[in-house]
Design an enzyme around this catalytic site. Structure first.
Site, mmCIF file in Angstrom:
data_model
loop_
_atom_site.group_PDB
_atom_site.id
_atom_site.type_symbol
_atom_site.label_atom_id
_atom_site.label_comp_id
_atom_site.label_asym_id
_atom_site.label_seq_id
_atom_site.Cartn_x
_atom_site.Cartn_y
_atom_site.Cartn_z
ATOM 1 C CB CYS A 106 -0.880 -0.030 1.180
ATOM 2 S SG CYS A 106 -2.456 0.944 1.133
ATOM 3 C CG HIS A 210 -3.591 -3.676 3.149
ATOM 4 N ND1 HIS A 210 -2.418 -3.263 4.139
ATOM 5 C CD2 HIS A 210 -4.016 -2.595 2.596
ATOM 6 C CE1 HIS A 210 -2.098 -1.908 4.235
ATOM 7 N NE2 HIS A 210 -3.198 -1.340 3.259
ATOM 8 C CD GLU A 212 -1.217 -6.370 5.549
ATOM 9 O OE1 GLU A 212 -0.702 -6.557 4.343
ATOM 10 O OE2 GLU A 212 -1.613 -5.144 5.737
#
Ligand code: MN
Length: 241
Positions: A106, A210, A212
């Protein structure tokens, strides 16, 4: 020996605290690295930080100060953090010079692009007339828009080529792509969602989404972290093993 992977942290405004989303550290650990929080401290420590680490994750956060990529700030620009900007840009330039493996997420992707000579578009409404919703209000783990992943790219080797569903929490987007980078993933509105080094000997990957936060639902996204860690094993450590 597990490689040491630094993850950049943010600063909570007015609170006197650093912050880092737990999922970044979990993803690095799950992929076989040792996550280390990298604090945006001003001063002469950046070189020592880079030297101590095997790989880096530039994490998400607020907007980059437009003056740092040669533009005056437009009203759409949000909160900027000068300390974090300066620290991360210096660290990114060092990491690129030293050929360290880096994953930008990001804001982190924007940091890599600016460090390598690219620019940020201050708001996606300036990029395209009919933007998609890139600042989702669905939960972080839920993928809300698609990305077309380029055939034959590094990203495709991990995520597969063609259509991929991702999450989205941004309003800044890539402006001019840095000379050494190639766009290997785009949203249907043309927004750059994945960039990577043209030099395939190097591991420099940036994603606008994202990963994660998506790993629990779809382990494919762990592959991005696994690839970073695979590139982060120090050559010299093999000599002594
Ligand atoms: Mn997006």
């Amino acid at each position: 020996m597990r490689p040491l992977i630094g993850i950049t942290c943010g600063l909570a405004e007015g609170e006197g605290r650093f912050f880092l989303g737990r999922d970044y550290a979990r993803a690095v650990e799950k992929a076989g690295g040792v996550p280390v929080a990298v604090l945006p401290l001003p001063g002469e420590t950046t070189g020592a930080v880079a030297a101590a680490l095997d790989g880096l994750v530039f994490s998400g956060g607020g907007d980059i100060d437009p003056l740092l990529f040669g533009e005056e700030p437009l009203p759409v620009t949000g909160r900027v953090d000068p300390q974090r900007d300066h620290f991360e840009l210096e660290l990114a330039r060092l990491a690129l010079d030293r050929r360290m493996p880096v994953l930008g997420i990001c804001r982190g992707m924007q940091v890599l692009n600016v460090a390598a000579g690219g620019t940020v578009c201050q708001d996606l409404t300036l990029k395209t007339e009919k933007p998609l919703k890139h600042c989702q209000q669905a939960p972080r783990w839920y993928p809300t828009h698609t990305v077309q992943v380029k055939k034959g790219s590094l990203a495709a080797a991990v995520l597969g080529e063609g259509k991929l569903r991702v999450n989205s929490f941004h309003h800044q987007v890539i402006g001019r792509t840095a000379p050494g980078f190639e766009v290997t993933g785009r949203a249907p509105d043309g927004v750059e969602e994945i960039i990577e080094a043209r030099d395939k000997e190097r591991f420099i990957l940036g994603v606008q989404f994202h990963p994660e936060n998506l790993i629990e639902q779809n382990t494919t996204f762990l592959g991005l972290f696994s690839l970073l860690i695979r590139h982060s094993f120090r050559q010299e450590s093999y000599t002594f093993c």
